[in-house]
Design a protein around this motif. Sequence first.
Motif: not given
Length: 230
Positions: A20, A23-24, A27-28
């Motif tokens: 990931l 940013s991912q 966000e997660y």
Amino acid sequence: QHRQTINNLCIENATPLVALTESQLKEYLERPPRGLDPVIWSQGKRDNPDPMKYLPVPLVGFQELQARFKAQETESTLLQGQIDRIAEDVCSVQSRQATLNDQLAECNRKQKQMAHRVLQLLVRQECARKRGVPIDGNEEQLRIRLENLQSQLMAPTQYMGKVNELLSQMSAQGGVSSSSANGGTERAQLSSETEGDVKEFLSWQQDGISEVAAILKDDMNTFEAMIKSK
């Protein structure tokens, strides 16, 4: 072409491993899954042992919990198998070590026997070589020291005198063992004073043996130096 290459390598399926992005990942972690309490999600993030490698994943339902339990059980079985193999290797190494220790002890025993035989041969050779030759000063000093040691050991006030005195005291108390009425033997009980004398004598004897051993070792070194010098 990619599918043909996979088939040629006898691979049924290939899935790329993609990490990931930052940013991912952010966000997660910031958005709790649906149906999960944000407090529990925050606790899961805090309890993560290695945030760089692991991510908190919610378990929803009994089936997912059972799958996780089976996965952990399988991993535990694999680890236990490795531990058993390591234990077998350790036992094998310990067995080989015990065998090597026995062989080393046997080699030491043989080495001492060979050293004793070599010393006997050197003594015989030296006696044959010195036959008819007058005793020199070093040998005369060695003979005098050995005679002094023997006279000290046999002196009435030294070790032999103490032994005779202890034997007399034990005989006066009925001997080391006396016959009982039924034909058996009964050990005589020593008094505390006699027992103290025995302990004191044994201590003197130990000191005397240590002194004699040290003198003999010194004399052997002198004897070897004499042989090397000639």
